[in-house]
Design a protein around this motif. Sequence first.
Motif, short mmCIF file in Angstrom:
data_model
loop_
_atom_site.label_atom_id
_atom_site.label_comp_id
_atom_site.label_asym_id
_atom_site.label_seq_id
_atom_site.Cartn_x
_atom_site.Cartn_y
_atom_site.Cartn_z
N GLU A 1 6.13 1.89 6.02
CA GLU A 1 5.86 0.78 5.11
C GLU A 1 6.81 -0.39 5.40
O GLU A 1 8.00 -0.19 5.57
CB GLU A 1 6.02 1.22 3.66
CG GLU A 1 5.01 2.26 3.22
CD GLU A 1 5.10 2.55 1.73
OE1 GLU A 1 5.76 1.77 1.01
OE2 GLU A 1 4.52 3.55 1.29
N VAL B 1 -1.01 0.84 3.31
CA VAL B 1 0.40 0.41 3.39
C VAL B 1 1.14 1.14 4.51
O VAL B 1 2.00 1.97 4.28
CB VAL B 1 1.14 0.62 2.05
CG1 VAL B 1 2.48 -0.14 2.07
CG2 VAL B 1 0.31 0.15 0.87
N SER C 1 -1.33 -3.63 7.46
CA SER C 1 -0.67 -2.50 6.80
C SER C 1 -1.30 -2.21 5.45
O SER C 1 -1.52 -1.05 5.09
CB SER C 1 0.81 -2.80 6.63
OG SER C 1 1.45 -1.84 5.83
N LYS C 2 -1.63 -3.26 4.70
CA LYS C 2 -2.27 -3.05 3.39
C LYS C 2 -3.62 -2.38 3.55
O LYS C 2 -3.97 -1.47 2.78
CB LYS C 2 -2.42 -4.38 2.67
CG LYS C 2 -3.09 -4.26 1.30
CD LYS C 2 -3.21 -5.59 0.60
CE LYS C 2 -3.92 -5.43 -0.73
NZ LYS C 2 -4.07 -6.72 -1.45
N GLY D 1 4.47 -7.40 1.87
CA GLY D 1 3.82 -6.48 2.79
C GLY D 1 3.17 -7.22 3.95
O GLY D 1 3.48 -8.37 4.24
#
Length: 467
Positions: free
Chosen positions: A192, A207, A202-203, A198
């Motif tokens: 993460e 994540v 990745s989200k 963020g």
Amino acid sequence: MKLKSLILGSVAAAGLSTAGFAADLGVLTSLDVCDDLGLSGLTISSDTNCLQISGSVAYTFEYGNWDGGGRTVANTFVSGNPLPSTKNADGTVTIDQPSTLAGSNQDWDSKVETYLKFVGTASSDFGPARVVINLRQRDYYRSRNAVAYAVGGKTHPDQHGLRAEDAYVQVGDTTILSAGKKGSIFNEGDDEPFNFTGLFMSKDADVGVWEGPVFKGGHVIQLETGLGNGIAAKIGLEALDEQGVNAGSLIGVLQYAGDNVTAHISGSVGGLLDGQQNAGDVYAVHAGITGTFDMYKLRAALAAGGGYAAGGNWGYWNGLVSGEANFDMFKVALSGEFAGGTAAGGAALDTDVGFGGSIGATVTDGVSINLGGRYFNDGTAGIGDGYQVAAQLVAAVTETIKITGEIGVYGHGEDVAPAAAAAAWSDFYGSAELGWAPGGGFTSSLGAKVQQNGAYKVTFKAAKAFQ
């Protein structure tokens, strides 16, 4: 069995465990078995077993106007995976839009999530022997434009009655054998980003970096062992209840946990049970490492995998790096992500890149601010870049009350040929949340979010857990 009856039965068993009823019910007022096993919490003891009971209820209600169709900020990495979309890396990050339909445009969600977990433990020659039953129920009702919103005949596809989310047996201490219905041993941690907004890819990948196309968990046979010095190894057969080409996955994990470093590498191969070469033959690797050194934290993660496809196999890779530095009252974090691969048939896919950063400051005791943003460059020619910039304030008003406020803007650059032409756009937003945690495991919050495009949402949450 209804959840109400199950809870009442447990309470009755505990309440009636007095000296006069102990012989008839087989329940002892002494907790010697639990003490001998080193178990605590809400427990009921017999002469051979200790039963631990834990659970939680979480309620969420949302009201506003936000479901006119999401507007795309970032078209995240497309893997070329031919499996169903639930196991695909394809996806987008969107923001809410208001409805444009005539009449009532009001939307609301009401969701109750219930968990009730029982762990029965006894001693054996191989270490503690356990049976684990985790019951879960989700009531989820959605209305869009004041009309019930149905998917597949249900008001929400995730809605389900009381069921055994986990139901497995387990034995062992440093070496543990598990069998039944259970989550995966596949380790997908240490991935993460540290910056508070963020990253876009990745989200979309829950994540982190994508964990891969292999089906995991479900009906499993797993073996875990500690090798000493913080090193552990795991191996398992999972997804034994999947159908057709997706059935049967071999999972292997090697991980380390020390004072300053955690690391792992997980591997998986899917579609083993049918004995044929087809689209279910897939593989994935996920690795991550996190190091903490005085004022600094460093993290790196990499996922890779692919599968069989007629005419040419497909594959992907997805990497992430992130760092954080703490200087007295300030905290600085930077993150980057990258993805690429090969489509089914062998054609190379475009490489997507994203970056993010934030700086935080503790203004006074209990008050902190965060400034940051994230950026995404789609490798597809002609697609504009996506971005978010945000400022956040977190203030602990009392020991039990916390206020969180955020303002920011999402945006997307102009799309030009060879992509379908579309003008650049941006959308400002503001949100605030009042959180209350009076103790006893109870938490609650009331929040609201308003967007420049007219979408808005008010959210109430309340939850309580026990163990």
